[in-house]
Design an enzyme around this catalytic site. Structure first.
Site, PDB file in Angstrom:
ATOM      1  N   GLY A 539       0.653  -1.159   0.235  1.00  0.00           N
ATOM      2  CA  GLY A 539       0.088  -0.006   0.053  1.00  0.00           C
ATOM      3  C   GLY A 539       0.882   1.215  -0.043  1.00  0.00           C
ATOM      4  O   GLY A 539       2.127   1.349   0.451  1.00  0.00           O
ATOM      5  N   ASP A 657      -9.453  11.592  13.074  1.00  0.00           N
ATOM      6  CA  ASP A 657      -9.617  11.344  11.690  1.00  0.00           C
ATOM      7  C   ASP A 657     -10.280   9.830  11.176  1.00  0.00           C
ATOM      8  O   ASP A 657      -9.881   8.973  10.755  1.00  0.00           O
ATOM      9  CB  ASP A 657      -8.196  11.046  11.297  1.00  0.00           C
ATOM     10  CG  ASP A 657      -8.055  11.166   9.632  1.00  0.00           C
ATOM     11  OD1 ASP A 657      -7.064  10.838   9.024  1.00  0.00           O
ATOM     12  OD2 ASP A 657      -8.847  11.826   9.064  1.00  0.00           O
TER      13      ASP A 657
END
Length: 888
Positions: A539, A657
């Site tokens: 990723g 977040d």
């Protein structure tokens, strides 16, 4: 000829400046701009403000718009505010552009804003927008009212400089922020003015560039690919200079009184001295700039001299250009060595032998300037940039212990990678205290009696409370023993230390317990990833690359998140993540195994999360669609993790977040909240209900109350989780900018559908007919309550957990009543794990961190129908860490 005395800084002696020379003046006309546009936005006609003529944009061919905009007048206007160009404005809920046909070269851009409420329902507080010009971002999520309040001004004027290439037009585009659907963009006036070539840019043929402070023999060039934003422009020691008194470029020069910390102004008689502009073009600065000065004073003795100091608030994360203007007029200075001084910028030595007479080739009355560049790093919202002039203490180098300055300009330089010039909005000012009225005599007597009674009661109460607390601790003290650490000492959390290791075998200085957070050497990390082989990369996120590695003799898979080598971006998040996660253990929080901080490498090691992010299973993916009941169980797990952060840890932790890329799934589909780089300790003490902090988070998930007021509470996480709930229900992104306006924001669209009774119409098509109506109603009720505008009215995460568990029960009851229609099979892997174990140290998680984003790069698909969200990360803006909702 006249002698003019002036007071020196505290502790220095009285000094004077004697001007007795008459210098030859070379008459050169002021600069005449080739391009000169002054646009009064939302106005029809021509007007004059005392300095220049303004033309309305009502019928101008310069104006372009995607959808109809509004020309409106201010509902109220301060008597101190000019009517032109501030009475009218151009306002719009969609993008609009001004396009100017200009000649090639460098241009001034000045933007005029009057933040107030306007006709047709445009409220002052809802103006949040971005301004771009050609390839540069000038403002991002800008709120003019916050900036005006911070400056104690009714208006905001911002000046830029950009270069326009051959064949280009100068475009200005204003775009409302997408955080809410009711935000708008506006502007009152625009000024475009050409300027002399390389007045502020680097002439590559004649100079190496600006001296870069703190770097030996290093220089910084301002090329045509850069843009500048004016931060400050001062007539040092003198009065304000209006645009009409400038040298043709309509610049404003302000007095520096509010920024100097050691004031000592020496005004010069402007009628007795003429200046020679033989070295500097006379348009560089107007004549009055060189006739006023701040000086330490040449009568100061060696043991009394001090710095002449200014301090300027600036935004962190940029390189700044400082232009210092000088003109030696003192008749006592005869030899080149008579006045030599130091220049410090940001407490770093910029010039060891500043010698104005030498710079002017031995001529007095000749203006000169020197340019310097300084890089301001750091994570704070505002940084105090200092300028200090210090007399040279070496007697053999200078005859007089003095230093002086005539003028100063400070510019922000655009980021070379992102072309960004935008910074964060200022913090909101505290509300003004209520106006007190003078009490009457009887009221004073009554008030005095009341105060005495109240004070006596409070004192008695405090004494009684103290006795009770003391008694309680005496009783408890006999039984209490502090916990022991693994080495037999008292366990204690100490501040995290970032001492760099000298070798791979040396452990970084840290007080983190080894049983909770393990230190890895860089050699171990390289061995686990085959020296960061791309084959192991799984990723890419804002932090850097994520690798799948193996530790403990290749028996344990881990996720290894590596900050981009040598980068300082993310260092704060790196530290925060370790400090937070090393002290937290919960079934529904991702587990941090350890870290590496060696040889400029910052690396985090987590349990490997086999199933990746929740978003990987909702939309824009080849993975099978998740069944509804499994989605509910994932929601419950994530909510439990957030509830633990808010109430179960030693101190409240606000995640800041929460989004579907920060909810990870392990092999058994257990949800785990991840990525604590933006987390903050919540408010402490009974009297404090919020934390005042710079806005950070992800667009589409950000609590509007936090966004507007910059007051953070745990209810900001609740809002973000409400967006996540609808994202799970509808299988669409939090934002889709390519759709019609009312559907751009998932939060706004889902709330609208819920109140209209049409929530079922926006449910993920793969779930149609699979959700029991009573379950859908309850789920929608929970999600909508999470999105209430007033944070205090939103449910706690404990209430959210309870509501989701009840929704799951409603779904299971419906399945039992009608097993054929509501039959739901779990994905391969079956159950959801041990949901009863919510102990702080329960369970061991397996999975991958939140940067597991199978797309390569920072952009990813943004809707189930295939639209792409290619908006860039906005890590440099005033809201410097509000980013698009992608994996970090």
């Amino acid at each position: 000829m006249s002698l003019i005395g002036a007071a020196t800084a505290v502790g220095t002696t009285t000094l004077y400046l004697c001007l007795c020379l008459l210098y030859l003046s070379i008459a050169v006309d002021a600069y005449t701009p080739i391009d000169n546009f002054t646009i009064s936005c939302g106005f029809d006609g021509i007007s004059f403000d005392g300095d220049q003529t303004w033309t309305g944009d009502m019928h101008s061919k310069l104006f372009q718009q995607d959808k109809p905009s509004v020309a409106a007048r201010a509902l109220t206007q301060s008597s101190s505010t000019n009517s032109v160009p501030y009475t009218t404005a151009r306002l719009s809920y969609s993008n609009f552009t001004y396009s100017f046909p200009v000649t090639p070269g460098q241009k001034f851009i000045r933007l005029y804003f009057y933040p107030t409420s306007y006709e047709q329902g445009f409220e002052r507080s809802k103006a949040f927008f971005t301004v771009t010009s050609n390839t540069f971002t000038l403002l991002r999520d800008f709120n003019a009212s916050l900036n005006a309040d911070a400056q104690s001004s009714d208006t905001v004027l911002i000046e830029y400089i950009i270069n326009v290439e051959e064949g280009q037009r100068l475009n200005l585009t204003l775009s409302p922020s997408a955080i809410q659907s009711d935000l708008y963009a506006f502007i009152n006036g625009i000024e475009i003015l050409s300027m002399p070539t390389n007045l502020y840019y680097t002439d590559s043929q004649n100079t190496a560039g600006l001296k870069l402070v703190a770097y030996t023999n290093s220089f910084f060039s301002i090329s045509n690919n850069s843009a500048l934003r004016k931060e400050y422009r001062f007539n040092v020691g003198g009065n304000d200079i209006s645009p009409r008194d400038d040298t043709g470029m309509l610049r404003s020069w302000e007095n520096d009184q509010n920024y100097v910390t050691s004031p000592s102004a020496l005004p010069v008689d402007i009628n007795s001295t003429q200046l020679s502009f033989t070295l500097v073009p006379n348009y560089t600065a107007p004549d009055p700039v060189y006739r006023t000065v701040r000086s330490m004073g040449m009568n100061a003795t060696l043991n009394k001299i001090s710095n002449l100091t200014w301090k300027f608030p600036v935004d962190s994360g940029f390189i700044y250009m400082l232009r210092l203007h000088f003109c030696e007029l003192d008749t006592k200075v005869i030899q080149l060595s008579d006045k030599v001084f130091y220049i410090y910028i940001d407490d770093k030595l910029a010039e060891e032998t500043a010698n104005v007479l030498k710079w002017s080739e031995g001529q007095k009355g000749v203006p000169v300037y020197r340019d310097y560049a300084v890089q301001i790093l750091g994570n704070e919202k505002k940084y105090s940039l200092s300028l200090k002039l210090h007399p040279n203490p070496d007697i053999w180098r200078t005859a007089y212990f003095d230093a002086f300055l005539n003028g100063l300009e400070i510019f922000r330089i655009s980021d070379p990678q992102s072309n960004n010039l935008a910074g964060p909005n200022p913090d909101p000012l505290p509300p003004a205290p209520p106006v007190s009225r003078q009490p009457t005599k009887n009221q004073k007597k009554s008030t005095s009696t009341t105060i005495i009674g109240v004070v006596a009661g409070v004192v008695a109460g405090v004494v009684l409370l103290f006795l009770l607390v003391a008694f309680f601790f005496v009783r408890r003290g006999k039984k209490f023993k502090p916990p022991k650490s693994s080495d037999g000492g008292t366990s204690k959390w100490a501040p995290f230390s970032f001492a760099t290791t000298k070798s791979s075998q040396t452990r970084t200085s840290s007080s983190l317990p080894s049983d909770l957070c393990r230190y890895f050497s860089l050699a171990e990390i390289k061995a686990a990833t085959n020296n960061f082989d791309d084959v192991f990369k799984v990723g890419v996120g804002g932090f850097g690359n994520v690798y799948k590695g193996y530790i403990d003799d290749n028996t344990t898979p881990v996720a290894i998140k590596r900050l981009k080598p040598g980068s300082q971006q993310g260092a704060r998040e790196f530290k925060t993540e370790i400090e937070m996660l090393s002290q937290l253990r919960h079934l529904h929080l991702v587990s941090l195994i350890g870290y590496c901080n060696e040889s400029n490498e910052m690396i985090l090691v987590y349990d490997y999360m086999t199933r990746g992010t929740l978003r990987d299973h909702l939309y824009n993916t080849d993975n099978p669609s998740l069944p509804w009941k499994q989605r509910l169980q994932i929601c419950i797990g994530a909510a439990r993790g957030l509830h633990y952060l808010h109430t179960g840890a030693k101190q409240m932790i606000i995640h800041r977040d929460v989004k579907t890329t920060n909810i990870l799934l392990d092999e058994k589909w257990v949800a785990k909240v991840s990525d604590f780089g933006l987390s903050r300790i919540g408010p402490t003490g009974m009297s404090k209900a919020h934390v005042s902090t710079v806005v950070k988070g992800s667009i589409g998930y950000l609590d509007p109350e936090y966004y507007k007021r910059q007051r953070l509470t745990e209810k900001s996480d609740v809002y973000s989780f409400g967006v996540v709930l609808f994202e799970i229900l509808c299988a669409r992104p939090a934002l889709i900018r390519t759709t019609e306006k009312k559907q751009v924001s998932l939060a706004d669209w889902a709330r609208h559908c819920y109140h209209a009774g049409s929530l079922g119409q926006i449910v993920d098509p793969t779930l149609k007919g699979k959700i029991a109506p009573e379950c859908l109603r309850k789920f929608g009720e929970i999600a909508v309550n999470c999105l209430l505008d007033d944070g205090s009215q939103r449910p706690s995460m404990n209430d959210v957990v309870w509501g989701l568990e009840f929704a799951l029960q409603l779904q299971e009851n419906a399945e039992q009543r009608d097993p054929i229609n509501y039959r739901v099979e779990l994905m391969e892997g079956g159950g959801m794990g041990n949901e009863d174990s919510d102990d702080m140290f329960s369970g061991s998680s397996v999975g991958i961190v939140s940067d597991f984003n199978k797309s390569s790069g920072v952009s990813m698909t943004s809707s189930a129908s295939g639209e792409k969200d290619s908006d860039k990360l906005m890590s440099d803006s005033a809201f410097s860490e509000i980013v698009d909702p992608k994996a970090r």
